[in-house]
Every structure is written in C-alpha cells, then in structure tokens.
Write an enzyme that holds these catalytic residues in place. Sequence first.
Site, mmCIF file in Angstrom:
data_model
loop_
_atom_site.group_PDB
_atom_site.id
_atom_site.type_symbol
_atom_site.label_atom_id
_atom_site.label_comp_id
_atom_site.label_asym_id
_atom_site.label_seq_id
_atom_site.Cartn_x
_atom_site.Cartn_y
_atom_site.Cartn_z
ATOM 1 N N ILE A 177 78.488 30.125 -24.644
ATOM 2 C CA ILE A 177 78.738 28.827 -24.040
ATOM 3 C C ILE A 177 78.650 28.969 -22.516
ATOM 4 O O ILE A 177 79.310 29.828 -21.929
ATOM 5 C CB ILE A 177 80.113 28.279 -24.445
ATOM 6 C CG1 ILE A 177 80.218 28.178 -25.978
ATOM 7 C CG2 ILE A 177 80.346 26.924 -23.795
ATOM 8 C CD1 ILE A 177 79.170 27.306 -26.627
ATOM 9 N N LYS A 178 77.818 28.121 -21.913
ATOM 10 C CA LYS A 178 77.640 28.170 -20.462
ATOM 11 C C LYS A 178 78.689 27.300 -19.772
ATOM 12 O O LYS A 178 78.875 26.136 -20.121
ATOM 13 C CB LYS A 178 76.237 27.689 -20.067
ATOM 14 C CG LYS A 178 75.143 28.665 -20.407
ATOM 15 C CD LYS A 178 73.770 28.164 -19.968
ATOM 16 C CE LYS A 178 73.528 28.427 -18.507
ATOM 17 N NZ LYS A 178 72.104 28.136 -18.128
ATOM 18 N N ILE A 179 79.329 27.891 -18.779
ATOM 19 C CA ILE A 179 80.360 27.207 -18.005
ATOM 20 C C ILE A 179 80.049 27.420 -16.527
ATOM 21 O O ILE A 179 79.808 28.555 -16.101
ATOM 22 C CB ILE A 179 81.761 27.765 -18.331
ATOM 23 C CG1 ILE A 179 82.087 27.559 -19.817
ATOM 24 C CG2 ILE A 179 82.828 27.123 -17.451
ATOM 25 C CD1 ILE A 179 83.378 28.216 -20.252
#
Length: 376
Positions: free
Chosen positions: A139-141
Amino acid sequence: MTAPITALAQAGTSVWLDDLSRQRLRSGNLAEVIRTKGVVGVTTNPAIFKQAMSVGTAYDEQIAQLAQQGVPAESAVFAMATDDVRDACDLFQEIHRDTDGKDGWVSLEVDPRLANDRDATVTQARELAETVDRDNIMIKIPATEDCLPAITGVLGAGISVNVTLIFSVARYTQVVQAFIDGIAEARHNGHDISKIRSVASFFISRVDTEIDARLDTATAAAEAAGEKKDFSDLKGKAGIANARLAYDAFSRAFGDSPVWQELAQAGAHVQRPLWASTSVKNAAYPDTLYVTELAGPDTVNTMPEDTLDATIDHAEVAGDTLTGTADDARQVFEKLAAAGIDLADVWEVLEAQGVDKFVSSWEELLGTLDQQLTKA
C-alpha cells in the site's frame, strides 16, 4: 534477462515497472514484460490509473455493471483498481515466492486527498489490503508529515508499505524512523515481521526539473547585475546527488541502529530505497541517467516502459554507483547553496506539487468515471 537488467540485478537493483492497466493484463503484455524484460514488480499511482481508465474500452464492461449497481465514481475507481492490482499480484506470485518476498510486489496508493489525514489513511490502507487479499500487495502512502504516523500504523498492522513522494533526505530519515517504529509495533502486535516489506520511494527527475529552473534564474540574475556567474554546470546533478545522500543515510540508519539490529535478528528486512520519477525530463540528459547512476545494493528502480526499453537497448551499467559517493554528493549541494538555491523551499514546493498533481489526476479520473457511469 537482457545484459543491462542482469547487470543491475548483480549490482543489487531490482527493476520494477511504473505502469499498470487492464489492457496490459488482458493482452498478456505484462506477463511478456515480466518474462522478457526482467521486471520483478509494479508500481502504480493516481496518474497511471487516470491514464488507464480514461481511454480505451477495457473497463467498459465493469463500468456498466457498476452503473447498474448504482456505485458512485469513487467506489468504482477502487473496485476497478483493486481488481487490476489483484490480477497483477497473481502474475508476480512466482517471483515473490522465488525471491522469498524480496520482489514480486504490486503497489496501490491510497486516495491522494488523504495526504494530510492520518486516521483516514490508515483506515483506507487496511481496506485496500483486505480487498486485494494478496500477500504481495504494497500500500502506497505519501511521506507527508501528517502521514508519517500512518506509515507506522499500517506497518504495525502487518501490511507492507511503499512510502511515496519523498524528496528530501531530512524527510527520508523521518520515513526510516516511521518504518522502524512500524516494524517494532508489528512485532509487538504478534505479526510475522519477516513477511512485511517496505520501500521508500525517492523522486529523482522532479528534483532536477525544479533546481535546474532555479539555476537558470540565478544565472540570469547574475548577468543582469553584471556579474560573470554561470551555474549551468550544476544542472542535472541535484537529483542524483540527492539520491546518493539518501542512500548514505539508508546505509547508516540500518547499519548503526541497535533497535534495528534487534528487529533484524527477529527476521525484519530493511526498507529498500526505491528510485522513482526516473524518466529524464530534459532531453539533453542521457535517457538512462537515473538508472546507471543509481545502481547499488538493496535498491529498486521503478521505470516507465520507455525508460525500461532504453535501459535494455543501450544502458551501460557499471556496477555499484551508489556506495562511497556521499562526499561528492555533499559537494554538489554545497555549490547549490552557494548559488543561492533555497533547498528548504525546493523540498517544500516539490512535496506540495507532488500531492497536488496526484490529487488533480484523481479528481479528473473521478470526473471522467462519473460521466461514464451516468452514460452506461
């Protein structure tokens, strides 16, 4: 693999593709790219999905189904994106297994409008990971100040994370600390930390674009003042120097920290630097500049396919070009400061622009999908 990709792998750099679409998946193109071009992972972002979902007919059938169900545009985007990412994860499962989880990852970004909302970011990251339901989903944050605690929280929940939109070494050191805290939290929460992976996506070409423009302004100002100063020799050097300083910080952070050493003994893996925005924006620069000059152990280079093809065609990979380069990189920044470049302002501007660009792409996509759902 081709010779340049093999040379990158030998230097320690994994090659990931910075692109994903349903057309790639359905046509077999992504499978072919994996098989013939040495790609061992995929990254996505809002701009990529905007391009993928706004053109062609690959999504028409699903859009019609979602329209019949009365699904709003925002939910439709994630329904389609998670389906694509899940299928891509399946394509990379063998690589993920064969590399013991080092590679074979597919990244999916949270809504960029949440860049300043820690709690909402954590909630959505959990939802996306659960929806994709694959062990090779990252998951990209974004690495905004408000999202640093979210990085820790998502990792602490046992979810692998791609931290994106990193521009400064100062922010990168904060990201590393958020990562270490997250892995410690995951261990405390009973997760198998050997299964958690993370990358820190450091943007390259945008740094040169911003600083090159400021160097041109500084040169013009000097000429107007009658001073014989030309800063053009510094153009095209900041992006690489910045990444090399980040790599030096990476080496020290994971080499010297007693806390990290304890986590590593428990099975934790380092958070690899990932070089993003690696297509040159200035045609005067070699098209593989941000590939050949940033090869080294424990790194990832995520490339759009044009850069990947250029690398395969003519890149001259000379092994590790990162280790031992920090002193030269510091000299570049000393010269930039002497030229009057306000680096603190550069980093602030680039982060704000990065968030704004992704938000703009996201909102344009939502607008397009809303029209498509209405017509379907």
